[in-house]
Motif scaffolding. Structure first.
Motif, PDB file in Angstrom:
ATOM      1  N   THR A  96      29.042  55.823  45.471  1.00 53.10           N
ATOM      2  CA  THR A  96      28.277  55.692  44.238  1.00 53.10           C
ATOM      3  C   THR A  96      28.599  54.403  43.486  1.00 53.10           C
ATOM      4  N   LEU A  97      29.858  54.099  43.347  1.00 52.95           N
ATOM      5  CA  LEU A  97      30.278  53.008  42.456  1.00 52.95           C
ATOM      6  C   LEU A  97      30.656  51.750  43.227  1.00 52.95           C
ATOM      7  N   ASN A  98      29.686  51.100  43.815  1.00 52.01           N
ATOM      8  CA  ASN A  98      29.960  49.812  44.445  1.00 52.01           C
ATOM      9  C   ASN A  98      29.944  48.727  43.361  1.00 52.01           C
ATOM     10  N   PRO A  99      30.361  47.506  43.647  1.00 53.47           N
ATOM     11  CA  PRO A  99      30.449  46.476  42.598  1.00 53.47           C
ATOM     12  C   PRO A  99      29.130  46.168  41.883  1.00 53.47           C
ATOM     13  N   VAL A 100      28.020  46.228  42.596  1.00 56.50           N
ATOM     14  CA  VAL A 100      26.732  45.956  41.945  1.00 56.50           C
ATOM     15  C   VAL A 100      26.409  47.052  40.930  1.00 56.50           C
ATOM     16  N   VAL A 101      26.630  48.290  41.306  1.00 57.87           N
ATOM     17  CA  VAL A 101      26.347  49.405  40.400  1.00 57.87           C
ATOM     18  C   VAL A 101      27.261  49.334  39.178  1.00 57.87           C
ATOM     19  N   VAL A 102      28.540  49.101  39.398  1.00 58.26           N
ATOM     20  CA  VAL A 102      29.478  49.024  38.281  1.00 58.26           C
ATOM     21  C   VAL A 102      29.102  47.880  37.341  1.00 58.26           C
ATOM     22  N   GLY A 103      28.711  46.743  37.899  1.00 60.63           N
ATOM     23  CA  GLY A 103      28.362  45.593  37.081  1.00 60.63           C
ATOM     24  C   GLY A 103      27.040  45.720  36.353  1.00 60.63           C
ATOM     25  N   GLN A 104      26.128  46.550  36.862  1.00 62.95           N
ATOM     26  CA  GLN A 104      24.789  46.616  36.274  1.00 62.95           C
ATOM     27  C   GLN A 104      24.441  47.966  35.654  1.00 62.95           C
ATOM     28  N   ILE A 105      25.387  48.873  35.587  1.00 63.18           N
ATOM     29  CA  ILE A 105      25.058  50.215  35.109  1.00 63.18           C
ATOM     30  C   ILE A 105      24.657  50.229  33.636  1.00 63.18           C
ATOM     31  N   CYS A 106      25.157  49.297  32.868  1.00 60.78           N
ATOM     32  CA  CYS A 106      24.822  49.235  31.437  1.00 60.78           C
ATOM     33  C   CYS A 106      23.789  48.157  31.138  1.00 60.78           C
ATOM     34  N   THR A 107      22.987  47.793  32.120  1.00 61.91           N
ATOM     35  CA  THR A 107      21.947  46.779  31.933  1.00 61.91           C
ATOM     36  C   THR A 107      20.604  47.351  32.369  1.00 61.91           C
ATOM     37  N   LEU A 108      19.582  46.557  32.208  1.00 66.95           N
ATOM     38  CA  LEU A 108      18.256  46.947  32.687  1.00 66.95           C
ATOM     39  C   LEU A 108      17.903  46.253  33.996  1.00 66.95           C
ATOM     40  N   PHE A 109      18.908  45.669  34.676  1.00 65.52           N
ATOM     41  CA  PHE A 109      18.675  45.081  35.990  1.00 65.52           C
ATOM     42  C   PHE A 109      18.370  46.190  36.980  1.00 65.52           C
ATOM     43  N   ILE A 110      17.724  45.840  38.085  1.00 66.88           N
ATOM     44  CA  ILE A 110      17.264  46.879  39.009  1.00 66.88           C
ATOM     45  C   ILE A 110      17.953  46.847  40.374  1.00 66.88           C
ATOM     46  N   ASP A 111      18.841  45.896  40.608  1.00 66.05           N
ATOM     47  CA  ASP A 111      19.505  45.839  41.916  1.00 66.05           C
ATOM     48  C   ASP A 111      20.388  47.059  42.150  1.00 66.05           C
ATOM     49  N   ASN A 112      21.007  47.579  41.099  1.00 63.61           N
ATOM     50  CA  ASN A 112      21.815  48.783  41.268  1.00 63.61           C
ATOM     51  C   ASN A 112      20.944  49.971  41.667  1.00 63.61           C
ATOM     52  N   LEU A 113      19.728  50.039  41.131  1.00 67.49           N
ATOM     53  CA  LEU A 113      18.824  51.134  41.500  1.00 67.49           C
ATOM     54  C   LEU A 113      18.353  51.014  42.937  1.00 67.49           C
ATOM     55  N   VAL A 114      18.167  49.784  43.415  1.00 64.06           N
ATOM     56  CA  VAL A 114      17.805  49.589  44.820  1.00 64.06           C
ATOM     57  C   VAL A 114      18.904  50.166  45.705  1.00 64.06           C
ATOM     58  N   TYR A 115      20.160  49.839  45.388  1.00 61.64           N
ATOM     59  CA  TYR A 115      21.280  50.361  46.173  1.00 61.64           C
ATOM     60  C   TYR A 115      21.338  51.890  46.085  1.00 61.64           C
ATOM     61  N   LEU A 116      21.226  52.432  44.885  1.00 61.17           N
ATOM     62  CA  LEU A 116      21.372  53.880  44.714  1.00 61.17           C
ATOM     63  C   LEU A 116      20.274  54.656  45.440  1.00 61.17           C
ATOM     64  N   TYR A 117      19.037  54.178  45.372  1.00 59.52           N
ATOM     65  CA  TYR A 117      17.964  54.886  46.068  1.00 59.52           C
ATOM     66  C   TYR A 117      18.011  54.644  47.582  1.00 59.52           C
ATOM     67  N   PHE A 118      18.555  53.513  47.997  1.00 60.26           N
ATOM     68  CA  PHE A 118      18.807  53.299  49.426  1.00 60.26           C
ATOM     69  C   PHE A 118      19.876  54.286  49.911  1.00 60.26           C
ATOM     70  N   MET A 119      20.900  54.494  49.089  1.00 60.48           N
ATOM     71  CA  MET A 119      21.927  55.484  49.440  1.00 60.48           C
ATOM     72  C   MET A 119      21.323  56.884  49.503  1.00 60.48           C
ATOM     73  N   LEU A 120      20.422  57.199  48.586  1.00 64.47           N
ATOM     74  CA  LEU A 120      19.770  58.512  48.628  1.00 64.47           C
ATOM     75  C   LEU A 120      18.965  58.684  49.904  1.00 64.47           C
ATOM     76  N   LEU A 121      18.315  57.623  50.349  1.00 65.23           N
ATOM     77  CA  LEU A 121      17.575  57.680  51.616  1.00 65.23           C
ATOM     78  C   LEU A 121      18.534  57.935  52.777  1.00 65.23           C
ATOM     79  N   LEU A 122      19.630  57.189  52.834  1.00 64.44           N
ATOM     80  CA  LEU A 122      20.616  57.386  53.907  1.00 64.44           C
ATOM     81  C   LEU A 122      21.258  58.770  53.833  1.00 64.44           C
ATOM     82  N   LEU A 123      21.553  59.231  52.635  1.00 65.88           N
ATOM     83  CA  LEU A 123      22.151  60.562  52.476  1.00 65.88           C
ATOM     84  C   LEU A 123      21.178  61.661  52.884  1.00 65.88           C
TER      85      LEU A 123
END
Length: 181
Positions: A96-123
């Motif tokens: 869940t908490l890779n560096p991109v997610v940790v760095g962007q969790i309090c922003t409106l950037f979308i790269d963390n969401l790309v990673y999280l939904y990619f993880m949901l697909l793999l899971l």
């Protein structure tokens, strides 16, 4: 912000809308019309509902909790019974908490969401493969996570197509292998 101020990307041209709001500082924003807006639409609705832009970042936190919970659920299946509960917790946190997610969790950037939904697909693919009986819910979850991934950012289309193609090849290989036995 334009979505929360009434811009509808289906019916309104962004250039015309922005020009009416800010006629003196108009520089052209045609690039906005050419990318998916899943996260922006959800966040704009939250902003319009609450009136506070900070609350719209809840999508990042909610997505993190979903990835953490789903990964922990999969790791607690009988298939992974040899892994200790503490290790399962650490693996779920690491997924869940890779560096991109940790760095962007309090922003409106979308790269963390790309990673999280990619993880949901793999899971979801992992969940399908570790099930003893196939569930329509898991296939639906795989489809939903793919749709969200594709609609966050254009590179999500590539991630989803490659992942689903590889999974389809794997399924076909498994069927061919079982026919040969």
């Amino acid at each position: 912000l334009f979505l929360s101020q009434g811009w509808n990307p289906i019916y309104h041209n962004i250039d015309t809308f922005v020009y009416h709001l800010y006629p003196t500082s108009f520089e052209g924003t045609i690039w906005v019309e050419n990318y998916p807006k899943f996260a922006e639409t959800v966040q704009a609705n939250i902003l319009a509902f609450t009136g506070k832009i900070e609350i719209s970042k809840i999508l990042n936190w909610l997505s993190c909790f979903i990835v953490f919970g789903y990964s922990f659920y999969i790791l607690n299946k009988n298939y992974f019974e040899k892994i200790s509960p503490f290790a399962k917790l650490l693996i779920s946190l690491a997924l869940t908490l890779n560096p991109v997610v940790v760095g962007q969790i309090c922003t409106l950037f979308i790269d963390n969401l790309v990673y999280l939904y990619f993880m949901l697909l793999l899971l979801s693919i992992t969940d399908i493969e570790t099930q003893e009986t196939q569930s329509k819910k898991t296939f639906l979850f795989m489809i939903m996570s793919s749709v969200c991934l594709i609609n966050i950012k254009l590179s999500g289309i590539v991630y989803a197509i490659i992942t689903l193609t590889v999974y389809l090849i794997y399924i076909l290989w498994q069927k061919q292998k079982s026919k040969l036995k």
